[in-house]
Motif scaffolding. Structure first.
Motif: not given
Length: 390
Positions: A4-10, A12-13
């Protein structure tokens, strides 16, 4: 499998990338959209009032306001242009009639006294070598033809760009007046800020832009009246016309109202009134020119939560950095900073003491010296035996 954290960072990018792309797309129309947003905020109250009077027809109300802005810009410019053209035609007809009746020597009768000798010598040289002068003039025109054509092309291109930006601004203004409220609600819903903070920032922007616009128009009016007084005292021909030109030039930061006073002083000097020309030039530079730096900050600070000195430097700094549009961007930048700091202090800063809140326990005081020796203070923490003894 993505976390979930990685998906959120992507994601946001992707949001940042989309913002950059949108900014690139609207960059050619930045000034038009910015002015449209400023005018939409300034006329928001009128838009609401007209919409109620027109039984909820927001599109008709926005059209009336947009048409009024167009007329407010075009009618005075058309009147000034028509007056200038009529005066030029009248002057050309007068000079041609005078030359036909009395020849070139007849023009010398209308030359001011200090310039008559120089004008007579120039006329004599012109008459003695007119053929050579015409040939030289033709050669110079041929040599400079390319440069002149390039200059004229640049002026035409700049004029076309200005007209295009004005049309884009009017289109954006219309839709912002119609759907501006829904746009603010959408920004409030998608903003990562707390509820109400985005609306508060936009309200602060609207207040600042309205104050700057009102102060700019009011200052131009004051400068035009002050210049009119100078024109009447020094006997400038057609003083009302020069006062109207002063008002419009006062709205142009790069030129200013003092330039019109200096031009009128040159007219007085050319017509043989040197004392009046000096008085008018001094009046224009000292009174008319410097009043802009005094009156505008005083009027603008009424709608801003900042000191008059800050408003003064925000206006000058914005003008030097961003150009004419910096008269709005400068105060907006400072207002944005102050509003962000104020909201942070209110919503995230240290809580201030309020009436009714429990008082903060006092710090332990040092022992007070008595007559026989030292005695512990009442704020000293008691041990368990002492509490049982009580």
């Amino acid at each position: 499998m993505a976390t979930t954290q990685g998906s959120r960072r992507v994601f946001i990018g992707l949001i940042l990338l989309s913002i950059v792309l949108v900014l690139l797309v609207i960059s050619p129309f930045f000034e038009a959209f910015f002015l449209a947003a400023v005018l939409a905020g300034a006329f928001f109250g009128m838009q609401t009032w007209l919409t109620k009077r027109l039984w909820g027809r927001s599109g008709l109300a926005a059209g009336i306001i947009s048409l009024g802005i167009v007329l407010a810009l075009l009618v005075p410019l058309a009147a000034l242009t028509a007056f200038i053209v009529s005066q030029v035609i009248e002057g050309v007809n007068f000079i041609s009639t005078l030359i036909q009746q009395r020849g070139l020597e007849g023009l010398l009768a209308y030359v001011p006294g200090p310039f008559k000798d120089s004008a007579a010598r120039m006329l004599e040289r012109f008459q003695s070598g007119s053929a050579g002068m015409w040939q030289t003039l033709q050669e110079q025109l041929s040599a400079r033809g390319a440069v002149a054509a390039q200059t004229v092309g640049g002026v035409v291109a700049a004029t076309g760009s200005m007209i295009f930006q004005a049309v884009m601004m009017l289109i954006a203004l219309y839709f912002l007046l119609v759907d501006g409220k829904r746009l603010v609600e959408w920004l409030e819903s998608v903003s990562p800020l707390k509820r109400g903070q985005t609306t508060e920032l936009l309200t602060e922007f609207r207040r600042v832009t309205r104050s700057v616009l009102v102060s700019t128009l009011a200052t131009a009016g004051v400068q035009a009246v002050a210049a009119l007084v100078g024109y009447l005292i020094t006997g400038v021909p057609v003083p009302i016309f020069f006062a109207a030109v002063t008002f419009f030039f006062a709205l142009i930061p790069a030129v200013g109202a003092a330039a019109v006073c200096v031009a009128a002083a040159l007219v007085l000097l050319a017509t043989g009134h040197p004392v009046a020309a000096i008085v008018l030039a001094a009046w224009g530079i000292i009174v008319v020119g410097l009043s802009d730096n005094v009156i505008k900050p005083l009027l603008a600070k009424r709608g801003m939560h900042m000191h008059g000195v800050i408003v003064f430097f925000a206006l000058l700094g914005g003008l030097s950095v961003f150009g004419p549009i910096g008269l709005l961007l400068g105060p907006l930048s400072v207002a944005f900073f102050l509003a962000v700091v104020r909201i942070y202090e209110r919503d995230y800063g240290r809580p201030s003491a309020r009436p009714g809140d429990p008082a903060t326990p006092p710090q332990a005081l040092p022992p007070v010296e008595r007559g026989e020796g030292w005695e512990p203070s009442r704020t000293t923490v008691e041990g368990p035996e002492e509490r049982h003894s009580h």
